[in-house]
Design an enzyme around this catalytic site. Structure first.
Site, PDB file in Angstrom:
ATOM      1  N   SER A  10      22.723 130.386  89.186  1.00 16.68           N
ATOM      2  CA  SER A  10      21.926 130.750  87.868  1.00 16.68           C
ATOM      3  C   SER A  10      20.478 130.187  88.406  1.00 16.68           C
ATOM      4  O   SER A  10      19.676 131.729  88.140  1.00 16.68           O
ATOM      5  CB  SER A  10      22.808 129.550  86.331  1.00 16.68           C
ATOM      6  OG  SER A  10      23.751 129.537  86.208  1.00 16.68           O
TER       7      SER A  10
ATOM      8  N   TYR B 151      33.315 128.481  87.883  1.00 17.22           N
ATOM      9  CA  TYR B 151      32.261 127.648  87.339  1.00 17.22           C
ATOM     10  C   TYR B 151      31.834 128.778  86.357  1.00 17.22           C
ATOM     11  O   TYR B 151      32.196 129.779  85.533  1.00 17.22           O
ATOM     12  CB  TYR B 151      30.912 129.171  87.658  1.00 17.22           C
ATOM     13  CG  TYR B 151      29.593 129.179  87.150  1.00 17.22           C
ATOM     14  CD1 TYR B 151      29.524 128.317  86.266  1.00 17.22           C
ATOM     15  CD2 TYR B 151      28.586 129.303  88.497  1.00 17.22           C
ATOM     16  CE1 TYR B 151      28.400 128.022  86.102  1.00 17.22           C
ATOM     17  CE2 TYR B 151      27.476 129.320  87.815  1.00 17.22           C
ATOM     18  CZ  TYR B 151      26.783 128.767  86.491  1.00 17.22           C
ATOM     19  OH  TYR B 151      25.555 128.382  86.478  1.00 17.22           O
TER      20      TYR B 151
ATOM     21  N   LYS C 124      33.306 123.802  87.987  1.00 20.61           N
ATOM     22  CA  LYS C 124      31.980 123.336  87.255  1.00 20.61           C
ATOM     23  C   LYS C 124      31.898 124.271  86.434  1.00 20.61           C
ATOM     24  O   LYS C 124      30.814 124.588  86.015  1.00 20.61           O
ATOM     25  CB  LYS C 124      30.893 124.097  88.905  1.00 20.61           C
ATOM     26  CG  LYS C 124      29.444 124.584  87.943  1.00 20.61           C
ATOM     27  CD  LYS C 124      28.154 125.231  88.843  1.00 20.61           C
ATOM     28  CE  LYS C 124      27.926 125.442  88.331  1.00 20.61           C
ATOM     29  NZ  LYS C 124      26.082 124.839  87.490  1.00 20.61           N
TER      30      LYS C 124
ATOM     31  N   SER D 210      29.524 123.621  82.529  1.00 20.87           N
ATOM     32  CA  SER D 210      28.143 123.827  82.301  1.00 20.87           C
ATOM     33  C   SER D 210      28.381 123.374  80.687  1.00 20.87           C
ATOM     34  O   SER D 210      27.170 124.118  80.059  1.00 20.87           O
ATOM     35  CB  SER D 210      27.413 125.007  83.111  1.00 20.87           C
ATOM     36  OG  SER D 210      27.237 124.973  84.478  1.00 20.87           O
TER      37      SER D 210
ATOM     38  N   ASP E 215      22.010 119.001  82.960  1.00 13.10           N
ATOM     39  CA  ASP E 215      21.798 118.267  83.536  1.00 13.10           C
ATOM     40  C   ASP E 215      21.549 116.774  82.201  1.00 13.10           C
ATOM     41  O   ASP E 215      20.652 116.094  82.666  1.00 13.10           O
ATOM     42  CB  ASP E 215      20.502 118.868  84.004  1.00 13.10           C
ATOM     43  CG  ASP E 215      20.924 119.605  85.389  1.00 13.10           C
ATOM     44  OD1 ASP E 215      22.443 119.634  85.175  1.00 13.10           O
ATOM     45  OD2 ASP E 215      19.723 119.844  85.043  1.00 13.10           O
TER      46      ASP E 215
HETATM   47  C1  HMN Z   1      23.031 126.942  88.261  1.00  6.85           C
HETATM   48  O1  HMN Z   1      24.386 127.721  88.574  1.00  6.85           O
HETATM   49  O2  HMN Z   1      22.296 127.169  88.656  1.00  6.85           O
HETATM   50  C2  HMN Z   1      22.947 125.864  87.463  1.00  6.85           C
HETATM   51  O3  HMN Z   1      24.200 124.397  88.262  1.00  6.85           O
HETATM   52  C3  HMN Z   1      23.614 125.702  86.263  1.00  6.85           C
HETATM   53  C4  HMN Z   1      23.391 124.291  85.939  1.00  6.85           C
HETATM   54  O4  HMN Z   1      24.414 124.662  84.881  1.00  6.85           O
HETATM   55  C5  HMN Z   1      22.621 124.334  84.628  1.00  6.85           C
HETATM   56  N1  HMN Z   1      22.650 125.656  83.602  1.00  6.85           N
HETATM   57  C6  HMN Z   1      22.033 126.561  82.593  1.00  6.85           C
HETATM   58  O5  HMN Z   1      20.929 127.072  82.805  1.00  6.85           O
HETATM   59  C7  HMN Z   1      23.070 127.183  81.424  1.00  6.85           C
HETATM   60  C8  HMN Z   1      21.703 123.663  83.692  1.00  6.85           C
HETATM   61  O6  HMN Z   1      21.673 122.838  84.948  1.00  6.85           O
HETATM   62  C9  HMN Z   1      20.767 123.703  82.944  1.00  6.85           C
HETATM   63  O7  HMN Z   1      19.440 124.059  83.896  1.00  6.85           O
HETATM   64  C10 HMN Z   1      20.192 121.768  82.828  1.00  6.85           C
HETATM   65  O8  HMN Z   1      21.264 121.926  82.199  1.00  6.85           O
HETATM   66  C11 HMN Z   1      19.000 122.392  82.006  1.00  6.85           C
HETATM   67  O9  HMN Z   1      19.043 123.077  81.086  1.00  6.85           O
END
Ligand code: HMN
Length: 294
Positions: free
Chosen positions: A46, A135, A163, A165, A190
């Site tokens: 992402s 994921y 992973k 989320s 995070d």
């Molecule tokens: C990625 O695939 O780039 C990230 O690891 C995705 C990650 O889980 C992020 N989730 C989303 O973007 C929905 C979180 O790290 C997120 O950026 C963070 O919790 C801040 O909201």
């Protein structure tokens, strides 16, 4: 599987001034994160804006990161793409480049039955010799991994982790409960790193680690030491920063990239439809940077 344990930043898309993939900037960011002492990188997810890049651009990013860091850090390639064909092509390419593992979101756009999701992930797993990490990110894909599908897929030796989320930390606990002990669950949100670790996540992959690796490394140190009050304090600082990162008029990633520019590391901006930070809000970048770089 220890090589997957620790802080694994999701790698940011690196563009030049005209918005094209920049090999130099990819290498700059890769080496910068390596020097911070992180465990690995999650490339092309992402945060890598994979959804806005074509196959050649995604391959180029995978290539330049591996040229910089192969053998130095654990490298996970996200290969989820609109079609199985493209995902398999990316998976094979990542294997050639020497990536340690593959990962993919479920199919997007059409709402497909779980049997199609199973087939999609299975075809990716069967296309290389590399281990695979599911994921699970229901807030963007609309599909939340079920215990039923996880149980079926666990019959495939290549599946080594999820992973996760999704926001309920309980999902982490349920995935751990359904899988063998050595199966790795990565914390995704995070904002919940410390709670995710306490309920059973073995490790973390996150989109904001890259802009504040020191804080996540510290939080992890306190978790490992069993010092939960200090771990909680760091999580509070992290959450104040994440809320600030999401408060400006561009996307969170453009705020992060502006912070990087102030640090003297230019990785470009974001690709549309993500919007850059603009106008008055640009003046707020320094304040957010100072929340991190105290
Ligand atoms: C990625 O695939 O780039 C990230 O690891 C995705 C990650 O889980 C992020 N989730 C989303 O973007 C929905 C979180 O790290 C997120 O950026 C963070 O919790 C801040 O909201």
């Amino acid at each position: 599987l220890d090589k997957y344990k620790g802080i694994i930043p999701a790698f940011y898309a690196c563009y030049d001034e005209s918005g094209e993939i920049s090999p130099e900037r990819i290498k700059l960011l890769a080496n910068h994160l390596y020097e911070k002492g992180v465990q690995g990188l999650y490339v092309g997810g992402s945060s890598g804006e994979c959804i806005y890049q074509n196959l050649e651009e995604r391959k180029a990013t995978l290539k330049y990161v591996s040229e910089s860091l192969k053998g130095k850090l654990t490298l996970i390639a996200h290969v989820g793409a609109p079609s199985t064909k493209e995902s398999v092509e990316l998976a094979k390419y990542a294997e050639e480049l020497g990536y340690d593992a593959l990962s993919a979101i479920p199919p997007i756009y059409f709402k497909l039955p779980e049997s199609s999701i199973e087939k999609y992930w299975t075809e990716i797993m069967d296309s290389t010799e590399l281990p695979f990490i599911i994921y699970n990110i229901p807030q963007t894909t609309g599909y939340n991994l079920s215990i039923n599908l996880l149980t079926k897929l666990l019959k495939n030796d290549k599946l080594i982790g999820v992973k996760n989320s999704s926001m309920p930390v309980m999902d982490i606990e349920r995935f751990k409960a359904a899988a063998p002990e050595e199966f790795i669950v990565f914390n995704g949100p995070d904002e919940q790193y410390v709670s995710g670790r306490l309920i059973g996540a073995d490790s973390g992959i996150g989109g904001t680690y890259g802009v504040m690796p020191e804080l996540f490394l510290k939080a992890e140190e306190f978790v490992v030491a069993g010092n939960f009050s200090e771990a909680r304090k760091i999580q509070r600082d992290i959450n104040d920063i994440i809320i600030a990162l999401c408060s400006l008029n561009g996307s969170m990633y453009s705020t992060i990239k502006e912070i990087y520019k102030l640090r003297g590391i230019n990785i470009g901006s974001v690709r549309g439809p993500l919007e850059p930070v603009s106008g008055e809000d640009l003046g707020k970048i320094e304040i957010i940077k100072n929340m991190i770089d105290v």
